[in-house]
Design an enzyme around this catalytic site. Structure first.
Site, PDB file in Angstrom:
ATOM      1  N   CYS A 206      -7.479   6.631  -0.394  1.00  0.00           N
ATOM      2  CA  CYS A 206      -8.004   5.675  -1.359  1.00  0.00           C
ATOM      3  C   CYS A 206      -7.955   4.262  -0.795  1.00  0.00           C
ATOM      4  CB  CYS A 206      -7.197   5.769  -2.651  1.00  0.00           C
ATOM      5  SG  CYS A 206      -7.865   4.777  -4.002  1.00  0.00           S
TER       6      CYS A 206
ATOM      7  N   ASP B 191      -6.890   1.846  -2.365  1.00  0.00           N
ATOM      8  CA  ASP B 191      -5.792   1.157  -3.048  1.00  0.00           C
ATOM      9  C   ASP B 191      -4.929   0.387  -2.034  1.00  0.00           C
ATOM     10  OD1 ASP B 191      -3.032   0.846  -4.302  1.00  0.00           O
ATOM     11  OD2 ASP B 191      -4.145   1.713  -5.982  1.00  0.00           O
TER      12      ASP B 191
ATOM     13  N   ARG C 130      -1.952  -0.440  -2.063  1.00  0.00           N
ATOM     14  CA  ARG C 130      -0.561   0.003  -1.927  1.00  0.00           C
ATOM     15  C   ARG C 130      -0.404   1.199  -0.989  1.00  0.00           C
ATOM     16  NH1 ARG C 130       0.038   0.903  -8.220  1.00  0.00           N
ATOM     17  NH2 ARG C 130      -1.990   1.844  -7.698  1.00  0.00           N
TER      18      ARG C 130
ATOM     19  N   HIS D 166      -2.930   9.451  -4.438  1.00  0.00           N
ATOM     20  CA  HIS D 166      -1.712   8.707  -4.770  1.00  0.00           C
ATOM     21  C   HIS D 166      -1.543   8.629  -6.272  1.00  0.00           C
ATOM     22  CE1 HIS D 166      -3.753   4.946  -6.115  1.00  0.00           C
ATOM     23  NE2 HIS D 166      -4.684   5.350  -5.279  1.00  0.00           N
TER      24      HIS D 166
ATOM     25  N   CYS E  65      -3.804   6.381  -9.684  1.00  0.00           N
ATOM     26  CA  CYS E  65      -5.079   6.006  -9.071  1.00  0.00           C
ATOM     27  C   CYS E  65      -6.042   5.486 -10.153  1.00  0.00           C
ATOM     28  CB  CYS E  65      -5.697   7.207  -8.358  1.00  0.00           C
ATOM     29  SG  CYS E  65      -7.265   6.856  -7.552  1.00  0.00           S
TER      30      CYS E  65
END
Length: 739
Positions: free
Chosen positions: A571, A573, A575, A632, A635
């Site tokens: 992803c 993302d 993080r 993760h 999401c």
């Protein structure tokens, strides 16, 4: 009877009684052998075993540690017996116990842990060699000499004149000890030392071999009460302190080791030292050997299931019952069998596992010096030599400084100084700094935890001189600002400071130690500020200064061609950091990131070529071995799917992209049990990983490579809150993943 009392009684009957019997069977032969090696009456070993079990077990601070006569003290006791006599040695043991008792009451036990384990292991190894050499003469039918060197020199003549029966008993005992561990578990329930002595005694009796029988003069009925030793009181005090400290340190280190063998309460070291002191006072008064915590018997107690101090106390009771009721059976044991047992124990005390442990910390010289000095000079001298060398090595490590100077490709010079900067490192520091040419720009990294005045003056003088010659020096203190404080005239504390939080590349910018914003020297304090530097630009500068020199050799090698082994789809993302959660480096991962770590199925709408292009290039050009899809927790893309597109209502591009996740949502709804709850989002995140692995198989080239075993599909799930990576099992239609 209360419930707690009944439970304690049942636990004692179930665990502690069987464990105490196992320890008792080990303690009897070992106690006799140690008494023999110490030159003391054999009954003194049994007395020490009884007192160590009952007194030290009841008063000590360790739940399952077993105390008794220790092989590590046998050399000291043997020397004391020869110098002062047995009864005076008992008084020295009693006084040593009083010293231990006082130290325990003063709560000084923790200080014993400051002794280097390399010294203890080296001491025990040296003692083992001395015991083995001396007892080997008895096995050969002779008499041991006064020193290890004398025993070595006398050994050839003993071998030439060895007696048949005595050697046969000794070899038989050693053979049983060596082979016992290879026998079935049911047979090994009998401890090896007891089995070896029984086999040797029975064989010698059946074949009527001419051997020497154990002499039990000085038995329990003939207690040798202590008397004051005659001689130089300085030497007597030294002997008392030596016995007290050696027995105390061995007991405390044994307590720490035993704590790792059980899940019960941790040892109270001060109470343990107090209990050892009381036990040594009692054993000295009754004519027994000094006692200490013994790792062999303690390990046996833990492995046999001992739960409380009851097993230790009961083992002492069984030794007492045996000595009073069945002590006559000891006289059937051949002395040569006991000597062979001691030879075997002595060889085992040279533990190669200890050598490997100290080797990993660079302490092999301490081990070897201690062992050699114990063998050649004596126990006290060997311990002192080991402690002295350990202290010197510790001082060297504490004052060692590393200075690395090199020229960078851009013409700047980089110098890194690490360690503790004291006057001892000034010569090396001066030599390295002088290799930097005059007039160049220098980046000086100080990664130090201490700086004394001599080191500061050296660096400061060099800096001023270098700048006078037209050069520049940019000092960056990575650990603590010792140089900056000294240059400002602030007071320098005489101790090392705890390390400040270091700048780590993996920390978010907001969590790193902030440095003062740069301001030109001629700018007024309250005037307009210079613009704050962009974090990315500052990060690039930090990369050039710190990281680039480290990774440049690797990147130079990779610059011509990339050869990743994994395609990593995850992803977007912020993080999720693939290189961080997989501990990978440059050139390892061919990475694709998108919203929701989605893989569009072949021919799916809306059409997307970016992910397909990466898959084709990775599998057909780069030849990756693995494709990993990593989802993760929490999401946002999956939250949008669960909301039916509501959360992506104002993002038309997002709504179109999330159509590629409809199969994941359908599979989740199909497999969901009961109403959706707070865990639904994370469950969908995991199902989505499985579905994307299934989507990969819709591409013919991928499916062919998977079927041929040339490509592996792996699913990962990163739980952000717990910072844990989990394997996600594939759907039944995909290839199985090897974990």
């Amino acid at each position: 009877m209360t419930g707690d009392t009944q439970r304690n009684l049942l636990r004692t009957l179930r665990y502690d009684v069987p464990a105490s019997l196992v320890v008792f069977l080990i303690a009897v032969p070992l106690s006799l052998g140690i008494a023999m090696a110490s030159g003391a009456p054999l009954a003194a070993g049994l007395i020490a075993a009884v007192v160590g079990g009952i007194v030290a077990g009841a008063l000590g601070g360790s739940a399952i540690q077993v105390s008794g006569p220790a092989a590590g003290l046998s050399l000291v006791v043997a020397d004391l017996v020869q110098t002062y006599g047995w009864r005076a040695t008992c008084m020295i043991t009693l006084l040593a116990g009083a010293v231990q008792l006082l130290l325990g009451l003063l709560r000084a036990a923790r200080a014993a842990l400051a002794v280097s384990p390399a010294v203890i292991h080296g001491m025990l190894a040296g003692v083992g060699v001395v015991i083995a050499l001396s007892q080997l003469h008895i096995v050969l039918g002779g008499s041991p000499q006064r020193s290890a060197l004398a025993n070595i020199m006398e050994l050839p003549s003993q071998v030439a004149a060895m007696h048949g029966h005595t050697v046969a008993v000794g070899l038989l005992t050693i053979a049983v000890l060596a082979l016992w561990t290879r026998l079935p578990k049911q047979i090994k329930a009998v401890p090896a030392p007891l089995a070896a002595l029984l086999v040797a005694a029975v064989t010698a009796w059946v074949f009527r071999w001419d051997v020497t029988r154990v002499d039990l003069s000085g038995s329990f009925g003939e207690l040798a009460f202590p008397v004051l030793p005659n001689g130089d009181w300085h030497h007597i005090v030294g002997a008392v302190l030596l016995v007290a400290l050696l027995a105390g340190v061995e007991s405390l280190l044994c307590s720490v080791a035993v704590d790792g063998m059980h899940s019960g309460p941790r040892a109270d070291l001060d109470q343990e030292l107090t209990g050892q002191g009381a036990a040594n006072m009692v054993t000295g008064a009754l004519g027994g050997l000094p006692v200490a915590g013994v790792i062999v018997r303690s390990t046996a107690n833990a492995q046999a299931g001992g739960q409380t101090r009851c097993s230790t106390i009961l083992h002492g009771v069984w030794v007492l019952v045996f000595a009073l009721g069945f002590g006559w059976t000891i006289q059937l044991i051949p002395m040569e069998a006991l000597a062979a047992l001691l030879v075997f124990i002595g060889v085992q005390m040279v533990n190669l596992g200890h050598v490997r442990k100290v080797h990993g910390h660079g302490e092999v010289p301490v081990y070897i010096v201690t062992m050699g000095a114990v063998i050649l000079l004596g126990l006290a001298e060997g311990v002192l030599a080991g402690l002295a060398l350990a202290a010197l090595l510790a001082l060297r490590r504490l004052t060692w400084v590393t200075v690395k100077v090199r020229e960078m490709p851009d013409g700047r010079w980089h110098a890194a100084i690490c360690g503790s900067l004291t006057f001892l490192g000034v010569p090396r520091l001066t030599h390295e700094l002088r290799t930097i040419p005059a007039g160049v720009a220098v980046d000086l990294d100080l990664n130090i935890d201490f700086m004394d005045n001599a080191a500061f003056e050296t660096i400061h003088s060099w800096r001023l001189g270098h700048e006078r010659q037209g050069g520049t020096v940019d000092i960056d203190e990575l650990h603590d600002e010792w140089y900056a404080l000294a240059a400002s005239g602030a007071r320098m504390y005489p101790v090392k400071t705890p390390p400040a939080t270091p700048d780590r590349w993996w920390l978010p910018w907001a969590h790193r130690r902030r440095r003062p914003s740069w301001r030109p020297q001629d700018e007024p304090e309250h005037g307009p500020r210079a613009p704050v530097e962009c974090q990315l630009t500052a990060g690039a500068r930090e990369f050039h200064r710190r990281t680039a020199p480290l990774v440049r050799p690797i990147l130079t090698e990779l610059a011509r061609k990339q050869q990743p082994t994994h395609l990593f789809i995850t992803c977007a993302d912020s993080r999720v950091v693939p290189s961080l959660i997989t501990a990978s480096g440059p050139g390892d991962l061919f990475t694709v990131r998108n919203i929701g770590n989605l893989v569009p199925r072949k021919g799916a709408e809306p059409h997307d070529d970016s992910v397909v292009a990466a898959i084709e290039y990775a599998t057909q050009v780069l030849g990756v071995h693995t494709i990993t899809v990593c989802g993760h927790s929490g999401c946002g893309a999956m939250a949008g799917l669960l909301s039916g597109g509501v959360k992506a209502g104002s993002l038309p591009g997002m709504r179109r992209w999330l159509r590629h996740g409809h199969h994941s949502l359908a599979r989740f709804i199909e497999t969901a049990e009961g109403p959706l709850d707070s865990r639904a989002l994370d469950q969908l995140c995991r199902v989505n990983v499985q579905q994307q692995l299934e989507n990969l198989r819709t591409y013919r080239k991928v499916d062919e490579q998977v079927r041929e075993g040339r490509l592996e599909l792996v699913g990962l799930y990163f739980d952000i809150g717990s910072a844990r990576v989990h394997m996600v099992p594939p759907l039944p239609s995909t290839v199985s993943v090897r974990i």
